[in-house]
Design a protein around this motif. Structure first.
Motif, PDB file in Angstrom:
ATOM      1  N   LEU B  18      65.801  33.574  84.951  1.00  8.63           N
ATOM      2  CA  LEU B  18      65.225  33.301  83.632  1.00  8.63           C
ATOM      3  C   LEU B  18      65.027  31.803  83.386  1.00  8.63           C
ATOM      4  CD1 LEU B  18      64.369  34.312  80.823  1.00  8.63           C
ATOM      5  CD2 LEU B  18      66.762  34.256  80.151  1.00  8.63           C
ATOM      6  N   PHE B  19      66.060  30.998  83.643  1.00  8.20           N
ATOM      7  CA  PHE B  19      65.991  29.589  83.229  1.00  8.20           C
ATOM      8  C   PHE B  19      65.433  28.664  84.314  1.00  8.20           C
ATOM      9  CE2 PHE B  19      69.294  31.172  80.253  1.00  8.20           C
ATOM     10  CZ  PHE B  19      68.523  31.053  79.115  1.00  8.20           C
ATOM     11  N   TYR B  23      61.461  29.980  82.716  1.00  2.00           N
ATOM     12  CA  TYR B  23      61.314  28.845  81.793  1.00  2.00           C
ATOM     13  C   TYR B  23      60.498  27.735  82.442  1.00  2.00           C
ATOM     14  CZ  TYR B  23      62.838  24.485  79.500  1.00  2.00           C
ATOM     15  OH  TYR B  23      62.877  23.253  78.906  1.00  2.00           O
ATOM     16  N   THR B  24      60.857  27.419  83.707  1.00  2.00           N
ATOM     17  CA  THR B  24      60.128  26.373  84.427  1.00  2.00           C
ATOM     18  C   THR B  24      58.646  26.727  84.526  1.00  2.00           C
ATOM     19  OG1 THR B  24      62.115  26.100  85.745  1.00  2.00           O
ATOM     20  CG2 THR B  24      60.145  25.015  86.545  1.00  2.00           C
ATOM     21  N   ILE B  26      56.861  28.683  82.586  1.00  2.00           N
ATOM     22  CA  ILE B  26      56.189  28.605  81.279  1.00  2.00           C
ATOM     23  C   ILE B  26      55.785  27.160  80.990  1.00  2.00           C
ATOM     24  CG2 ILE B  26      56.525  28.835  78.783  1.00  2.00           C
ATOM     25  CD1 ILE B  26      58.376  31.229  79.400  1.00  2.00           C
TER      26      ILE B  26
END
Lengths: 564, 186
Positions: B18-19, B23-24, B26
């Motif tokens: 996810l992170f 996230y990266t 996005i």
């Protein structure tokens, strides 16, 4: 008025204005109330629980919370070590940077899971993009972990007898997905729009206008910078942290980054008020913290804007102490940031603290020594909670009342834990510094690479390093030659103890108080949401910090100030 | 306990995806929509590409000089000097910079030199100098280039970057942009 001063006032006012609604939002998240973003996050969280095989409804007591928290942190540590010691040969390494040595990897791994982000490497040369992205994971989850543990303590402050205090995984996942993720995306996009790079391409080579060839480091920086501030982590993508023009391109991003790093710690105070339905308590905490913050920030701004008297003697036209500072921020915003980042455990810098005036360095260190004026994500409140317990006990003794906090009696067991946690911080800082100073004076030639500055300032460099490690701050007097096995291991141990003991202590106290009988307020109760009580906390903080740290400070920054 | 360890490992892997991953991606995808494609803002001049946020070393008398840098404007190894305010070696180097400046700009009095021009920045890549730091270099540049002092003063006031929204933060001069305009004058 001076535009530099107005800029500082703006960054303070905006964060105070944003803190209340943000606190309300956080309060709702942790009280299981509906928010407008549920349609997005309910499915995401459910997916996470499912994939993680987690029973998020199982209530845990305080010991179970500690066990699961330590277990997952151990997993994080192993993951960090694996990546940092092997990244040289793994993917996403266009600059061909090497893997870390074992002692440096140990220091870095602890540093990032402990929300400290002390960096004994430089982003440009010491880590691959994969390493950066994995460290970014810890910037999210270490902050989420801190917030979750603080919420557990707040749950224990409710007016009932409770043996269980919620579910760690549930609080942790909600902190990460509903608070840290959306706001990081927003901040990262604003940074991209202002020129921070977000690319997987490696170094570029350019020829300057003066016809010299220069290499330019780039990378997926914008995503990293957003969470480094929102999660009060502070680790820089590049070596120069947020003084680097790609990490912090202009005055707007500078203001944005200051606001971002202060937002969650301030908002959490109001979240407490919302969750406990005790607004006055929140205002009391906010008041004490804000007074402490301003008492450190204002003289630092004044000091840096006045500049260096030794340079003034050379007869030039000073406009502030500009060594280590960037012209686009100016002395005022750099000084303000230096206090924001040290009272809150961020530790990112937009100017080099080593080159600040001696008394400014003193205020930066005091911010970390107290470590509870706002403080880091979640843990700032946990530190303040210990001061509340101490103050309730001391004031209770002074006026001859049973020490009670929110209807729960504070007894010997709670006080022993609170004292232990309070004394740990000076113990780690002072014994560490004493040991390092002794080693240095015994081997001044072999260890000459340790210090970048002679005399009192050299001592301050060592004192700052241990203070920053023990406060889980991560900033440094970066002149210190700190990538050596001694500093890597010593500061690694300090960060580890200073992260987990001040989390375990308050949770143990809270767990013990929660299971006690609730005593309704009466005329004989010591009121804890008044100005008088706030003043008492402030005095306790000053006495604890002054008595423990004054001797060391007088050998470093105070002696340097008097010698100038 | 065993369950805790398995849950911790699985949850960590999910969070990693996810992170570190989503996230990266996005943020990276958003950066691809900008004109710089997330590679950092650039400006082109005479066929050369410059990063507009990064300062460059200007020591030549023909150009407005930039601030001293602890890393000589090496954009692959940013750093400040980390010299303490009372360090004798540091004070000697500041004194030497003042003397060098006076030697290159004999018309300028010591009391006119602002501190940013003789101190190193935090990143070693500071793209800016203060407005005063530009003004006191006019006399030298006018002589070397044969451009009138008045024209240079006008150029500086045109190139002065105002505080944010006219209210917040310092005024400053972007040295690279100023020097590009200077080259365009001839």
């Amino acid at each position: 008025m001076n535009t530099e001063i107005i800029g500082v006032i703006l960054s303070f006012l905006v964060v105070v204005i944003l803190a209340k609604p943000m606190g309300r939002y956080m309060g709702k998240i942790f009280s299981d109330e509906k928010t407008n973003l549920d349609f997005l996050f309910d499915p995401l969280d459910k997916l996470i629980y499912k994939l993680g095989n987690i029973d998020f409804k199982k209530e845990m007591n305080w010991k179970q919370h500690i066990v699961v928290m330590l277990t997952i942190n151990l997993v994080w540590f192993v993951l960090a070590m694996l990546v940092l010691t092997n990244m040289g040969n793994l993917a996403l390494n266009p600059d061909g940077n090497p893997s870390m040595s074992l002692d440096l990897a140990l220091n870095t791994a602890i540093s990032f899971i402990a929300n400290t982000n002390l960096q004994h490497y430089s982003g440009e040369t010491g880590i691959s993009y994969l390493g950066q992205l994995v460290l970014m994971l810890f910037q999210f989850i270490s902050a989420g972990c801190g917030i979750a543990m603080a919420v557990i303590v707040v749950n224990a402050m409710k007016e009932k007898v409770a043996h269980t205090l919620g579910n760690f995984y549930y609080l942790f996942v909600r902190s990460c997905t509903r608070i840290l993720l959306p706001f990081s995306i927003l901040v990262a996009i604003l940074l991209v729009l202002n020129g921070s790079p977000m690319t997987f391409e490696g170094k570029d080579t350019i020829t300057t206008l003066q016809d010299e060839s220069v290499q330019v480091s780039r990378g997926p920086a914008a995503a990293f910078i957003a969470i480094k501030h929102l999660g009060t982590n502070g680790g820089g993508f590049f070596g120069a942290n947020s003084s680097h023009p790609l990490e912090n391109p202009n005055y707007f991003t500078n203001t944005l980054e200051i606001i971002t790093q202060m937002l969650i710690p301030l908002a959490f105070i109001f979240a407490i008020g919302y969750m406990l339905k005790r607004k006055n308590l929140a205002w009391m905490i906010f008041g004490v913290m804000t007074v402490g913050f301003l008492l450190l920030a204002l003289p630092t701004i004044w000091n840096e804007m006045n500049g260096n008297p030794l340079i003034e003697k050379m007869g030039i036209n000073q406009h502030g102490n500009m060594e280590g500072k960037e012209v686009r921020f100016g002395a005022a915003a750099s000084a303000y940031w230096s206090i924001a980042t040290t009272v809150i455990s961020t530790g990112s810098v937009n100017a080099m603290h080593d080159s600040f005036m001696p008394l400014s360095g003193l205020f930066q260190m005091l911010g970390m020594m107290v470590n509870a004026f706002y403080g880091g994500c979640g843990v700032g409140f946990l530190n303040f909670y210990i001061y509340i317990i101490l103050t309730v006990f001391i004031s209770g003794l002074m006026v001859g009342r049973t020490p009670e906090f929110l209807g729960k009696k504070i007894e010997a067991k709670e006080m022993q834990i609170a004292m232990g946690v309070t004394l740990l911080h000076p113990l780690l800082i002072l014994t560490g510094t004493a040991f390092a100073s002794y080693a240095y004076t015994q081997n001044p030639i072999e260890l000459s690479a340790w210090l970048n500055n002679p005399s009192f300032h050299g001592f301050s460099e060592m004192l700052y390093e241990f203070t920053s490690s023990s406060a889980n701050n991560g900033s440094g007097f970066e002149g210190l030659g700190d990538n050596t096995p001694f500093w890597n291991i010593a500061s690694g141990i300090v960060m580890l103890l200073a992260r987990f003991i001040p989390i375990i202590g308050p949770v143990a106290i809270a767990g013990s108080l929660a299971s006690k009988k609730y005593i309704p307020e009466s005329a004989g109760t010591l009121k804890t949401d008044t100005i008088t009580f706030g003043l008492m906390i402030f005095i306790v903080i000053v006495i604890v910090a002054a008595l423990s740290f004054f001797p060391a400070l007088s050998l470093g920054p105070i002696a340097e100030y008097l010698s100038m | 306990m065993k369950n805790n360890i398995i849950s911790s490992i699985r949850l960590t892997i999910v969070m990693l995806i996810l992170f570190s991953g989503a996230y990266t991606l996005i943020v990276w995808a958003s950066s691809q929509l900008t004109t710089s494609h997330g590679n950092g803002d650039v400006i082109y001049f005479k066929g050369k590409k410059f990063y507009s946020n990064l300062g460059q070393k200007f020591t030549n008398d023909r150009y407005f000089n930039s601030r001293p840098s602890a890393v000589e404007y090496n954009a692959a190894s940013s750093a400040g000097s980390n010299k303490g305010p009372s360090n004798p070696a540091y004070l000697a180097s500041v004194q030497a910079r003042i003397d060098t400046f006076i030697a290159h700009n004999p018309k300028i009095k010591k009391s006119e030199i602002p501190s940013d021009l003789v101190t190193a920045s935090g990143s070693g890549l500071d793209p800016h100098i203060s407005v005063t730091s530009a003004l006191i270099q006019i006399n030298r540049i006018s002589k070397v280039r044969g451009i009138s002092e008045n024209a240079l003063t006008t150029l500086i006031s045109k190139q002065t970057e105002k505080p944010m929204a006219g209210l917040f933060g310092p005024e400053r001069i972007h040295v690279l942009k100023l020097n590009i305009e200077l080259d365009k004058m001839q």
